[in-house]
Scaffold this motif. Structure first.
Motif, PDB file in Angstrom:
ATOM      1  N   ASP A 102      -4.558  -0.350  12.112  1.00 46.92           N
ATOM      2  CA  ASP A 102      -4.940  -1.530  11.337  1.00 46.92           C
ATOM      3  C   ASP A 102      -5.279  -1.107   9.916  1.00 46.92           C
ATOM      4  O   ASP A 102      -4.990   0.009   9.511  1.00 46.92           O
ATOM      5  N   MET A 103      -5.893  -2.030   9.173  1.00 40.31           N
ATOM      6  CA  MET A 103      -6.187  -1.766   7.761  1.00 40.31           C
ATOM      7  C   MET A 103      -7.660  -1.435   7.515  1.00 40.31           C
ATOM      8  O   MET A 103      -8.132  -1.516   6.385  1.00 40.31           O
ATOM      9  N   THR A 104      -8.366  -1.052   8.563  1.00 40.34           N
ATOM     10  CA  THR A 104      -9.785  -0.773   8.411  1.00 40.34           C
ATOM     11  C   THR A 104     -10.054   0.279   7.336  1.00 40.34           C
ATOM     12  O   THR A 104     -10.966   0.132   6.525  1.00 40.34           O
ATOM     13  N   PHE A 105      -9.272   1.332   7.316  1.00 38.61           N
ATOM     14  CA  PHE A 105      -9.477   2.405   6.336  1.00 38.61           C
ATOM     15  C   PHE A 105      -8.345   2.479   5.319  1.00 38.61           C
ATOM     16  O   PHE A 105      -8.198   3.479   4.614  1.00 38.61           O
ATOM     17  N   GLY A 106      -7.561   1.409   5.225  1.00 39.81           N
ATOM     18  CA  GLY A 106      -6.455   1.383   4.293  1.00 39.81           C
ATOM     19  C   GLY A 106      -5.300   2.232   4.784  1.00 39.81           C
ATOM     20  O   GLY A 106      -5.251   2.676   5.939  1.00 39.81           O
ATOM     21  N   THR A 107      -4.354   2.487   3.890  1.00 37.29           N
ATOM     22  CA  THR A 107      -3.216   3.333   4.218  1.00 37.29           C
ATOM     23  C   THR A 107      -2.618   3.862   2.916  1.00 37.29           C
ATOM     24  O   THR A 107      -2.967   3.404   1.825  1.00 37.29           O
ATOM     25  N   GLY A 108      -1.737   4.822   3.035  1.00 38.61           N
ATOM     26  CA  GLY A 108      -1.136   5.394   1.835  1.00 38.61           C
ATOM     27  C   GLY A 108      -2.102   6.284   1.074  1.00 38.61           C
ATOM     28  O   GLY A 108      -3.060   6.815   1.635  1.00 38.61           O
ATOM     29  N   VAL A 109      -1.888   6.412  -0.228  1.00 37.38           N
ATOM     30  CA  VAL A 109      -2.708   7.322  -1.039  1.00 37.38           C
ATOM     31  C   VAL A 109      -4.157   6.857  -1.140  1.00 37.38           C
ATOM     32  O   VAL A 109      -5.046   7.642  -1.472  1.00 37.38           O
TER      33      VAL A 109
ATOM     34  N   SER B 250       0.822  -1.207   0.000  1.00 37.51           N
ATOM     35  CA  SER B 250       0.000   0.000   0.000  1.00 37.51           C
ATOM     36  C   SER B 250       0.854   1.254   0.000  1.00 37.51           C
ATOM     37  O   SER B 250       0.468   2.285  -0.567  1.00 37.51           O
ATOM     38  N   LEU B 251       2.016   1.189   0.638  1.00 41.59           N
ATOM     39  CA  LEU B 251       2.880   2.358   0.737  1.00 41.59           C
ATOM     40  C   LEU B 251       3.841   2.492  -0.445  1.00 41.59           C
ATOM     41  O   LEU B 251       4.530   3.501  -0.575  1.00 41.59           O
ATOM     42  N   ALA B 252       3.874   1.466  -1.299  1.00 45.16           N
ATOM     43  CA  ALA B 252       4.734   1.515  -2.489  1.00 45.16           C
ATOM     44  C   ALA B 252       3.993   2.214  -3.616  1.00 45.16           C
ATOM     45  O   ALA B 252       3.768   1.660  -4.704  1.00 45.16           O
ATOM     46  N   ASP B 253       3.592   3.461  -3.364  1.00 44.37           N
ATOM     47  CA  ASP B 253       2.719   4.197  -4.284  1.00 44.37           C
ATOM     48  C   ASP B 253       3.230   4.192  -5.717  1.00 44.37           C
ATOM     49  O   ASP B 253       2.467   3.995  -6.670  1.00 44.37           O
ATOM     50  N   GLU B 254       4.535   4.423  -5.867  1.00 46.14           N
ATOM     51  CA  GLU B 254       5.091   4.552  -7.211  1.00 46.14           C
ATOM     52  C   GLU B 254       5.150   3.218  -7.948  1.00 46.14           C
ATOM     53  O   GLU B 254       5.365   3.183  -9.160  1.00 46.14           O
TER      54      GLU B 254
ATOM     55  N   ASN C 216      -3.865   7.350 -11.070  1.00 47.86           N
ATOM     56  CA  ASN C 216      -2.573   7.383 -10.399  1.00 47.86           C
ATOM     57  C   ASN C 216      -2.241   8.816  -9.993  1.00 47.86           C
ATOM     58  O   ASN C 216      -2.851   9.775 -10.467  1.00 47.86           O
ATOM     59  N   GLU C 217      -1.266   8.941  -9.107  1.00 46.64           N
ATOM     60  CA  GLU C 217      -0.797  10.272  -8.717  1.00 46.64           C
ATOM     61  C   GLU C 217      -0.078  10.937  -9.899  1.00 46.64           C
ATOM     62  O   GLU C 217       0.532  10.243 -10.708  1.00 46.64           O
TER      63      GLU C 217
END
Length: 400
Positions: A335-342, A50-54, A81-82
């Motif tokens: 936790d991952m309830t609302f996700g993470t990252g972008v 999730s944090l590996a956006d690129e 995408n960003e």
């Protein structure tokens, strides 16, 4: 891989918690040659991806059927995408800040009480179908300027389209699914046409989207319909399921239930958040790798699909002590309830207000309750997890 996993199997669609446990124990990530996809079931892997956006591509959609079956991909910020994603998402972000949610608190509480009052008088009702689903779909419609009765009609078509699956069915392939999709497209198409003809009638999100222009580009009708559909779906499915699930799991844990019933204002949010962790309503979202990268010793290749299985990550014993126990008093840990990252959930603050508020209002009105367990039902499908039918029985407090 030692665990035979197919996201469309009956076990995966019905209640995959035991399956996910076996997969975590077997070692991850799990590659499925049949689908050219990786199943990420550990917290560490889902978080890292999730944090590996690129490295991640959003343009192929987020649902299993969009990746595996070629189902339509609505073009919204959710499938960009960003930096394009951020630019279009930021148009709606101000409506979902803590301050904005607090500004809507009085209206939302009044809506809950209005819907709840006749239900309480009956002495029993289905928490999901009669209350939480209705509240959230009416609110999602309100944000788009859709009349209340229409919002409930639209939510019914959405349920028929994406939440109704028969055993062995893959994706939106039944006649019921297709008929609902046709009706929904017709309604939203007509609504967008009315807004084009009478732009002065557009309010809230509809007004924002109708007037939006980024880099010289405005939304066409198809994109407007896509946004309306996506916002109606995401705004009215997971919070109702998690909120209804609270009543199921409290009934299964009488000591915790007694404490929440005695102090709804103080404990409703803890019960809501633990239910989200324990029975995460967003079963999974699917992404596509747009570059090669390594994940937990496995080589992810460009074009590989990644099943981000949040419902499994939230029960990972490496992340959460006593992960398979329901405990509203456990120390809070991300936790991952609302996700993470972008891809962090746009409506996270709204969910964390409305869910606990609905629990509080119900318990203030009914006090103790009994679960009608033989009538409870779990959602059957690939995208969502949790209960979509939770009937309870009680003696209304004003009749005691």
């Amino acid at each position: 891989m030692s665990v035979d996993y197919d996201p469309y199997s009956d076990e995966a669609m019905r209640d995959p918690s035991a399956l996910y446990r076996r997969m975590r124990e077997a070692g991850c990530p799990h590659y499925m040659d049949k689908y050219k996809a990786w199943a990420l079931v550990r917290y560490e892997d889902v978080n890292a991806a999730s944090l590996a956006d690129e490295k991640i591509d959003f343009t192929h959609g987020s649902l299993l059927g969009q990746h595996m079956l070629g189902e339509p991909i609505p073009r919204t910020f959710m499938t960009m995408n960003e930096p394009e994603r951020r630019a279009w998402r930021n148009l709606l972000t101000p409506s979902y800040t803590v301050k904005a949610v607090k500004g809507e608190a009085e209206r939302l509480r009044a809506l809950v009480r209005e819907i709840l009052a006749p239900l309480v008088a009956r002495g029993e009702f289905d928490v999901y179908r009669d209350l939480t689903n209705r509240v959230m779909c009416i609110n999602a419609g309100y944000m788009l300027g859709i009349p209340r009765e229409d919002a409930e009609y639209v939510r019914g078509r959405i349920d028929d389209m994406i939440m109704h699956r028969e055993a062995g069915q893959k994706g939106m392939t039944s006649e019921r699914n297709r008929a609902a999709a046709h009706e929904l497209a017709g309604y939203l198409g007509a609504y967008v046409a009315r807004l084009r003809a009478e732009p002065e009638t557009a309010v809230r999100h509809a007004k924002i989207l109708l007037e939006a222009e980024i880099d010289g580009r405005r939304l066409d009708d198809e994109e407007m319909i896509a946004y309306f559909f996506s916002l109606l779906v995401t705004g009215s499915e997971t919070t109702p399921m998690a909120t209804a699930g609270v009543f199921y799991y409290l009934a299964k844990h009488p000591e915790q239930k007694a404490m929440v019933v005695a102090d709804p204002a103080g404990l409703a949010k803890a019960a809501f958040m633990e239910t989200c962790r324990y029975d995460q309503p967003t079963n999974m979202l699917v992404r596509c790798a747009r570059d090669d990268f390594e994940l937990s010793g496995q080589q992810i290749r460009t074009g590989d699909r990644l099943l981000m299985i949040y419902a499994s990550a939230n029960r990972d014993a490496e992340r959460f002590e006593r992960a398979d126990e329901f405990d509203i008093f456990r120390p809070r840990k991300a936790d991952m309830t609302f996700g993470t990252g972008v891809a962090f959930c746009l409506g996270a603050h709204l969910a964390q207000f409305v869910g606990p508020m609905m629990i509080e209002e119900v318990l203030n009105a009914v006090g103790d309750f009994e679960l009608i367990e033989d009538q409870c039902e779990r959602a059957y499908g690939e995208n969502l997890a949790g209960f979509n039918r939770v009937p309870i029985r009680f003696t209304p407090r004003n009749l005691v």
